[in-house]
Every structure is written in structure tokens, then in C-alpha cells.
Design a protein around this motif. Structure first.
Motif, PDB file in Angstrom:
ATOM      1  N   THR A  15       0.359  -1.297   0.022  1.00 21.90           N
ATOM      2  CA  THR A  15      -0.558   0.007   0.270  1.00 21.90           C
ATOM      3  C   THR A  15       0.904   1.614  -0.061  1.00 21.90           C
ATOM      4  N   PRO A  16       0.306   1.737  -0.139  1.00 23.20           N
ATOM      5  CA  PRO A  16       1.221   3.807  -0.425  1.00 23.20           C
ATOM      6  C   PRO A  16       1.743   3.853   1.078  1.00 23.20           C
ATOM      7  N   ALA A  17       0.885   3.405   2.448  1.00 19.52           N
ATOM      8  CA  ALA A  17       1.712   3.506   3.647  1.00 19.52           C
ATOM      9  C   ALA A  17       2.008   3.047   3.847  1.00 19.52           C
ATOM     10  N   GLU A  18       2.673   1.572   2.872  1.00 20.28           N
ATOM     11  CA  GLU A  18       3.412   0.415   3.858  1.00 20.28           C
ATOM     12  C   GLU A  18       5.175   1.373   2.974  1.00 20.28           C
ATOM     13  N   ARG A  19       4.023   1.709   1.597  1.00 17.51           N
ATOM     14  CA  ARG A  19       5.876   1.674   0.985  1.00 17.51           C
ATOM     15  C   ARG A  19       7.223   2.918   1.208  1.00 17.51           C
ATOM     16  N   ARG A  20       5.703   4.225   2.128  1.00 15.89           N
ATOM     17  CA  ARG A  20       5.594   5.469   2.736  1.00 15.89           C
ATOM     18  C   ARG A  20       7.265   4.873   4.057  1.00 15.89           C
ATOM     19  N   GLU A  21       6.751   3.593   4.605  1.00  9.06           N
ATOM     20  CA  GLU A  21       7.515   3.258   5.998  1.00  9.06           C
ATOM     21  C   GLU A  21       8.665   2.798   5.666  1.00  9.06           C
ATOM     22  N   ILE A  22       8.330   1.776   4.759  1.00 11.68           N
ATOM     23  CA  ILE A  22       9.856   0.938   3.882  1.00 11.68           C
ATOM     24  C   ILE A  22      10.481   2.161   3.940  1.00 11.68           C
ATOM     25  N   GLU A  23       9.761   3.149   2.964  1.00 10.96           N
ATOM     26  CA  GLU A  23      10.888   3.837   3.000  1.00 10.96           C
ATOM     27  C   GLU A  23      12.177   4.461   3.605  1.00 10.96           C
ATOM     28  N   ALA A  24      11.026   5.220   4.538  1.00 12.16           N
ATOM     29  CA  ALA A  24      11.565   5.898   6.306  1.00 12.16           C
ATOM     30  C   ALA A  24      12.436   4.893   6.227  1.00 12.16           C
ATOM     31  N   LYS A  25      12.833   3.177   6.299  1.00  8.04           N
ATOM     32  CA  LYS A  25      13.269   3.078   7.594  1.00  8.04           C
ATOM     33  C   LYS A  25      14.543   2.235   6.724  1.00  8.04           C
ATOM     34  N   VAL A  26      14.563   2.540   4.940  1.00  8.63           N
ATOM     35  CA  VAL A  26      15.589   2.393   4.483  1.00  8.63           C
ATOM     36  C   VAL A  26      16.711   3.694   4.315  1.00  8.63           C
ATOM     37  N   ARG A  27      16.247   5.089   4.192  1.00 10.83           N
ATOM     38  CA  ARG A  27      16.292   5.911   4.812  1.00 10.83           C
ATOM     39  C   ARG A  27      17.378   5.944   5.413  1.00 10.83           C
ATOM     40  N   GLN A  28      15.836   5.973   7.156  1.00  7.59           N
ATOM     41  CA  GLN A  28      17.253   5.966   8.303  1.00  7.59           C
ATOM     42  C   GLN A  28      18.719   5.165   8.824  1.00  7.59           C
ATOM     43  N   SER A  29      18.335   3.441   8.279  1.00  4.67           N
ATOM     44  CA  SER A  29      19.211   2.657   7.457  1.00  4.67           C
ATOM     45  C   SER A  29      20.553   3.184   6.858  1.00  4.67           C
ATOM     46  N   GLY A  30      20.541   4.248   6.556  1.00  4.68           N
ATOM     47  CA  GLY A  30      21.848   3.969   5.686  1.00  4.68           C
ATOM     48  C   GLY A  30      22.071   3.713   4.614  1.00  4.68           C
ATOM     49  N   LEU A  31      21.324   2.794   4.066  1.00 10.80           N
ATOM     50  CA  LEU A  31      22.013   1.607   3.023  1.00 10.80           C
ATOM     51  C   LEU A  31      20.663   1.356   1.894  1.00 10.80           C
ATOM     52  N   ARG A  32      21.600   1.344   1.023  1.00 11.79           N
ATOM     53  CA  ARG A  32      20.517   1.410  -0.334  1.00 11.79           C
ATOM     54  C   ARG A  32      19.250   0.099  -0.078  1.00 11.79           C
ATOM     55  N   GLN A  33      18.008   0.673  -0.897  1.00 11.63           N
ATOM     56  CA  GLN A  33      17.006  -0.072  -0.493  1.00 11.63           C
ATOM     57  C   GLN A  33      17.443  -1.445  -1.034  1.00 11.63           C
ATOM     58  N   GLN A  34      18.035  -1.990  -1.968  1.00  9.47           N
ATOM     59  CA  GLN A  34      18.146  -3.585  -1.961  1.00  9.47           C
ATOM     60  C   GLN A  34      19.296  -4.069  -0.935  1.00  9.47           C
ATOM     61  N   GLU A  35      20.229  -3.447  -0.755  1.00 13.83           N
ATOM     62  CA  GLU A  35      20.629  -4.503   0.597  1.00 13.83           C
ATOM     63  C   GLU A  35      20.043  -4.361   1.635  1.00 13.83           C
ATOM     64  N   TYR A  36      18.648  -2.956   2.385  1.00 14.36           N
ATOM     65  CA  TYR A  36      18.312  -3.198   3.048  1.00 14.36           C
ATOM     66  C   TYR A  36      16.803  -3.962   3.250  1.00 14.36           C
ATOM     67  N   LEU A  37      16.540  -4.379   1.777  1.00 10.87           N
ATOM     68  CA  LEU A  37      15.029  -5.560   2.263  1.00 10.87           C
ATOM     69  C   LEU A  37      16.167  -6.879   1.994  1.00 10.87           C
ATOM     70  N   LEU A  38      17.281  -7.606   1.501  1.00 11.58           N
ATOM     71  CA  LEU A  38      18.244  -8.786   1.882  1.00 11.58           C
ATOM     72  C   LEU A  38      18.070  -9.349   2.682  1.00 11.58           C
ATOM     73  N   HIS A  39      18.970  -7.400   3.380  1.00 15.16           N
ATOM     74  CA  HIS A  39      19.157  -8.057   5.161  1.00 15.16           C
ATOM     75  C   HIS A  39      18.005  -8.475   5.711  1.00 15.16           C
ATOM     76  N   ALA A  40      16.753  -7.720   5.555  1.00 17.81           N
ATOM     77  CA  ALA A  40      16.084  -8.061   6.592  1.00 17.81           C
ATOM     78  C   ALA A  40      15.178  -9.176   6.259  1.00 17.81           C
ATOM     79  N   ALA A  41      15.132  -9.837   5.256  1.00 17.71           N
ATOM     80  CA  ALA A  41      14.301 -10.905   4.634  1.00 17.71           C
ATOM     81  C   ALA A  41      15.735 -11.953   4.843  1.00 17.71           C
ATOM     82  N   LEU A  42      16.366 -11.903   4.109  1.00 14.84           N
ATOM     83  CA  LEU A  42      18.026 -12.964   4.794  1.00 14.84           C
ATOM     84  C   LEU A  42      18.418 -12.769   6.773  1.00 14.84           C
ATOM     85  N   GLU A  43      19.020 -12.770   6.840  1.00 11.99           N
ATOM     86  CA  GLU A  43      19.548 -12.254   8.084  1.00 11.99           C
ATOM     87  C   GLU A  43      17.779 -11.848   9.203  1.00 11.99           C
ATOM     88  N   THR A  44      17.185 -11.471   9.330  1.00  7.69           N
ATOM     89  CA  THR A  44      16.226 -11.523  10.379  1.00  7.69           C
ATOM     90  C   THR A  44      15.931 -12.226  10.882  1.00  7.69           C
TER      91      THR A  44
END
Length: 87
Positions: A15-44
Motif C-alpha cells: 500500500t502507499p502507507a507501507e511503501r512510505r514506511e519502508i522508504e523511511a526505514k531504508v533512509r534511516q538505515s543508511g543502506l540502499r533499498q536492495q541492501e536493506y530488504l536483503l538484510h531484512a529478508a535473509l538475516e532477520t
């Protein structure tokens, strides 16, 4: 040195709200979106709780009992409950 290629795409809808939340977390992490999502999916770690049906059934029964007591209290049939006997 082995060259690592990522040639597979995984896409999913949000949803648009989920996208905004993901983008905010990516910005906060300092990682690229791909790196952030890979880390979240594979290491969490994901904890799967097996066989929750008995527990959920018990919780539903408690909820029904609580609702029945609440209705009786609102109707004036009971003023207090001695919960020490339930322990």
C-alpha cells in the motif's frame, strides 16, 4: 574472485502507507533499498510458533467468559467477581 550476479527479480505489492514506511526505514538505515530488504529478508530471524490452535481456542474461551461477565455486570446481575477462586 567469483563475480556475483543478481539476475533474479522478486516483486511484491504494498500500500502507499507501507511503501512510505519502508522508504523511511531504508533512509534511516543508511543502506540502499536492495541492501536493506536483503538484510531484512535473509538475516532477520523469523520465529514460527507451531500448533497455536489449542492456545487460540483457550484464549477465545477466556474472552467469551469475560464478555459474559461484562454483560452481567452492566445488567446489574453481579457487582463483583471473586477471581481468587479462579487461580
Amino acid at each position: 574472485m567469483e563475480i556475483r550476479t543478481r539476475n533474479r527479480v522478486i516483486a511484491f505489492r504494498v500500500t502507499p502507507a507501507e511503501r512510505r514506511e519502508i522508504e523511511a526505514k531504508v533512509r534511516q538505515s543508511g543502506l540502499r533499498q536492495q541492501e536493506y530488504l536483503l538484510h531484512a529478508a535473509l538475516e532477520t530471524p523469523i520465529h514460527v510458533v507451531e500448533d497455536m490452535k489449542p492456545l487460540l481456542g483457550e484464549l477465545r474461551a477466556w474472552g467469551r467468559n469475560l464478555n459474559q461477565l461484562t454483560v452481567l455486570a452492566h445488567q446489574g446481575h453481579i457487582e463483583s467477581a471473586n477471581l481468587r477462586e479462579a487461580v
